[in-house]
Design an enzyme around this catalytic site. Structure first.
Site, PDB file in Angstrom:
ATOM      1  N   TYR A  66      16.982 -13.855   4.624  1.00 26.67           N
ATOM      2  CA  TYR A  66      16.104 -15.398   4.521  1.00 26.67           C
ATOM      3  C   TYR A  66      15.162 -16.187   4.925  1.00 26.67           C
ATOM      4  CZ  TYR A  66      19.016 -13.514   1.033  1.00 26.67           C
ATOM      5  OH  TYR A  66      19.629 -12.309   0.031  1.00 26.67           O
ATOM      6  N   HIS A  71      26.273  -9.970   5.069  1.00 27.08           N
ATOM      7  CA  HIS A  71      27.427  -9.971   3.669  1.00 27.08           C
ATOM      8  C   HIS A  71      27.915  -9.098   3.415  1.00 27.08           C
ATOM      9  CE1 HIS A  71      24.489 -13.941   3.086  1.00 27.08           C
ATOM     10  NE2 HIS A  71      25.732 -13.789   2.110  1.00 27.08           N
ATOM     11  N   ASP A  83      18.224 -24.934  -7.619  1.00 32.89           N
ATOM     12  CA  ASP A  83      18.600 -24.718  -7.430  1.00 32.89           C
ATOM     13  C   ASP A  83      19.420 -24.133  -5.730  1.00 32.89           C
ATOM     14  OD1 ASP A  83      21.679 -22.286  -6.854  1.00 32.89           O
ATOM     15  OD2 ASP A  83      21.276 -21.752  -8.509  1.00 32.89           O
ATOM     16  N   HIS A 112      25.814  -6.397  -4.102  1.00 30.59           N
ATOM     17  CA  HIS A 112      26.694  -7.322  -4.710  1.00 30.59           C
ATOM     18  C   HIS A 112      26.754  -7.037  -6.237  1.00 30.59           C
ATOM     19  CE1 HIS A 112      26.766  -9.475  -1.005  1.00 30.59           C
ATOM     20  NE2 HIS A 112      25.678 -10.611  -1.610  1.00 30.59           N
ATOM     21  N   ASP A 164      24.037  -5.667   6.162  1.00 32.26           N
ATOM     22  CA  ASP A 164      23.643  -6.735   5.896  1.00 32.26           C
ATOM     23  C   ASP A 164      24.584  -7.960   6.060  1.00 32.26           C
ATOM     24  OD1 ASP A 164      22.195  -8.224   2.932  1.00 32.26           O
ATOM     25  OD2 ASP A 164      24.600  -9.280   3.729  1.00 32.26           O
ATOM     26  N   ASP A 188      19.696 -10.331   6.777  1.00 30.79           N
ATOM     27  CA  ASP A 188      20.350 -11.320   7.164  1.00 30.79           C
ATOM     28  C   ASP A 188      21.241 -11.906   8.578  1.00 30.79           C
ATOM     29  OD1 ASP A 188      21.484 -10.052   5.470  1.00 30.79           O
ATOM     30  OD2 ASP A 188      21.788 -11.389   3.981  1.00 30.79           O
TER      31      ASP A 188
HETATM   32 ZN   LIG Z   1      23.158 -11.300   2.511  1.00 29.74          ZN
END
Ligand SMILES: [Zn+2]
Length: 686
Positions: free
Chosen positions: A311, A180, A26, A141, A178, A271
């Protein structure tokens, strides 16, 4: 009254959490690998940080704890995956946006929740002062009823709810650095005024995942929670150290000090660091040391850092180490890079300030308004970021890039890290005030002998040191200063019957020793103005009255400030002016002197010492003319770092004071660029 503070840093880690992994191919999910945890832990061992932490075991979070923020339907689905075969796991995973189940995922996610709660318990019960939990899967999330973006249960949100119930907390700050948007956390707390949620995130005008309208700056919370949700969207990639620091100075920290949290939780995704394939930002690992250091000044030091994303394995693990090192109280490395936020960052900062103006007292008199024409909108970037995971060509360049960053970081860390002196603070044996106030071993130094001092001051200030008393105090002062200059200690305290004379000699001596940028903050009346040595010294003079005939210049700035009688209103001057100037200057030594007629109270001075320790590799020299017992004790505490000093009751700045800062900001923001927090009319439309 000062609350007692625990010491020590907890580390919560369980290798078991590496068993959650992707079983099929994936391209979206294949970056969330078990090595994220193991390589971070290995790097911590490498720096000998694991052995310095208090090991706190993880445990499984209970169903009841998970249900604090999640629905029973969500819990049941997660539970049911334990016995599924690969086909079934793949099918259930497909119901969510970017999530994968493994038969051990449920177990790992419960461990991630439990590890986070163990950390909260260790901090709240005073077993430790602060700590970090290395967990997988991440959490921010995940939503009441759904897994999302590699997250199954929202570890940090559960921790917030848990801390409210178990410890009766009424004000919790969640900082989500983060890259995001933690939309899951936002949804959970958006109507809750007891949780202040701050998130910065790559946004690019809603182009970047999760591409939500409600990730923008104008989502400020709902109902009773209005004003308690702070979104700082980054509309460009490539944000770096100065952009992150500017966001802290001009948005997060003033909010946080006004909010006055009882506990700080960090959704700690790395990240947002350099080399990350998701974030594509440029911030280097030491920025996380600075951010951590700032957050340690809140909530009496009660800080729980919980891993989210990250990551690029090298960037991630070095950043984790910088965070833990700082939690342990090590000096903060010098920040690198040009200290000037980019235009797009300033625009975002301006907009979030404007959106929050109705809710925060510190913003009430700032003349900030929403900027409609953003530079990133009028010059839309060409599609520079195709999805790197589906484009085979970009995957190759990505690997190349990743190796390059790895090599860069290898060298970079060697450059910024330095040996930590075994003893942090120096003072003189005969100093009446400070020596016995210092709670841990200090480096007691002998005074320098008189011939040596006379040789040092001959040629400059010689006429000032005729008095024996002053000569003696200079001997003490120089002996302590030398320990700092030779990097045998981080910081030191010297008493002086005439601070201005001592400071003049100390500054000259430091420059002659080879220090090229010395920041001096002088509080109180300064009888002689030291030579600023062609920019090798930056003097900020804080006093009550305008000193006649003295005009401010780039390297000699006068700040007329009389602390409010009701409490500490110095936050606004420090965060809005002094820190931005200091970070722009990037000193390699900080001298803070407290002279006669100081216009700051003990809490304001404590704040000054605490926050300036992020600069100059935490090298601070305190020169004290005022040796009042409580003041000496607070300064000593701040320098030794054994506990967070009491910063007093927060008082918002008056209109007059906001105007004062604004005038100084306008005067100096071209030279000291970290002051910039709004754009001049028209810039964005050019
Ligand atoms: Zn993130």
């Amino acid at each position: 009254m000062e609350a007692a503070m625990a010491s020590g840093t907890a580390l919560v880690y369980d290798e078991e959490m590496t068993t959650h992994k992707l079983l099929w191919s994936d391209p979206v999910c294949d970056i969330e690998v078990p090595e994220r945890l193991s390589s971070s832990y290995e790097q911590l061992k490498c720096y000998n940080l694991v052995e310095r932490c208090v090991h706190v075991p993880a445990r499984e979070g209970s169903e009841e704890e998970i249900l604090l923020v999640h629905s029973s339907e969500h819990l049941e689905v997660a539970k049911s995956t334990q016995t599924m075969n690969e086909e079934e796991l793949k099918r259930v995973s497909g119901n969510y946006d970017a999530f994968f189940f493994h038969p051990n995922t449920y177990h790992c996610a419960r461990l991630a929740v439990g590890a986070t709660l163990q950390l909260v318990d260790a901090v709240m019960t005073g077993k430790v002062c602060n700590g970090m939990a290395l967990v997988r899967p991440p959490g921010h999330h995940s939503q009441k009823n759904a897994a999302n973006g590699f997250c199954l249960f929202n570890n940090v949100a559960i921790a917030g709810e848990y801390a409210k119930r178990k410890y009766g907390l009424q004000r919790i700050l969640i900082v989500d650095w983060d890259v995001h948007h933690g939309q899951g956390t936002q949804y959970i707390f958006e109507e809750d005024p007891s949780v202040l949620y701050f998130s910065w995130h790559r946004y690019e005008h809603q182009e970047f995942w999760p591409s939500l309208k409600e990730s923008d700056y104008d989502a400020v919370g709902l109902g009773r929670g209005e004003g308690f949700n702070i979104n700082l969207p980054w509309n460009k990639v490539g944000m770096g150290n100065s952009d992150y620091l500017a966001a802290f100075f001009h948005v997060l920290l003033p909010m946080a000090f006004e909010f006055d949290p009882e506990l700080v939780l960090v959704s700690s995704g790395y990240d947002s660091g350099i080399g990350d394939p998701e974030g594509q930002m440029n911030a280097t690992p030491e920025v996380f040391a600075h951010l951590t250091h700032f957050l340690m000044q809140l909530a009496n030091g009660k800080l729980c850092v919980v891993l989210e994303g990250g990551y690029h394995l090298k960037s991630l693990s070095e950043s984790v180490c910088m965070t833990v090192k700082t939690l342990l109280g090590d000096p903060v490395p010098q920040i690198t890079g040009e200290m000037a936020p980019c235009l797009s960052a300033i625009e975002s900062i301006q907009n979030v300030r404007a959106a929050h103006k109705p809710y925060w007292k510190w913003l009430a008199y700032e003349d900030t308004s929403v900027l409609q024409n953003l530079s990133t909108k009028s010059h839309p970037p060409k599609k520079a970021n195709p999805n790197p995971f589906t484009d085979p060509e970009s995957k190759i360049t990505n690997n190349d890039e990743s190796v390059k960053v790895e090599r860069f970081l290898e060298l970079h860390m060697k450059n910024i890290l330095f040996p930590v002196p075994p003893i942090k603070t120096a003072t003189t044996a005969d100093s009446k005030g400070s020596a016995h106030l210092l709670p841990v071993p200090v480096h007691l130094v002998k005074e320098m002998d008189k011939t040596e001092i006379k040789a040092l001051v001959s040629g400059f200030y010689a006429d000032l040191v005729k008095e024996d008393k002053i000569l003696h105090s200079l001997g003490n002062m120089l002996a302590v200063l030398d320990k700092i200059l030779k990097k045998e200690v981080c910081n030191g305290i010297a008493e002086s019957p005439r601070a201005a004379v001592s400071v003049a000699v100390a500054l000259r001596h430091s420059v002659q020793f080879g220090f090229q940028r010395v920041l001096c903050i002088f509080v109180g009346d300064m009888q002689i103005i030291p030579n600023i040595e062609d920019g090798k010294i930056l003097m900020i003079h804080i006093c009550e009255n305008e000193q006649s005939g003295k005009t401010s210049s780039k390297h000699c700035i006068s700040l007329n400030w009389k602390e409010d009688a009701e409490g500490n209103d110095f936050f606004s001057a420090l965060l809005g002016f002094i820190l931005p100037v200091a970070y722009s200057y990037q000193p390699n030594l900080t001298v803070i002197a407290i002279g006669p007629n100081r216009s700051l109270g003990i809490s304001g001075i404590s704040l000054l010492f605490a926050l300036l320790q992020g600069l100059a590799e935490s090298r601070i020299f305190a020169v004290m003319e005022d040796t009042e017992m409580n003041l000496m004790r607070s300064v000593a505490k701040a320098l030794v770092g054994a506990s967070t000093p009491d910063f007093g009751v927060y008082v918002p700045p008056t209109q007059e004071k906001v105007t004062k800062i604004k005038i100084l900001r306008d005067q100096f923001q071209q030279e000291w660029k970290m002051l910039q927090c709004s754009v001049k009319d028209g810039i964005s439309r050019n």
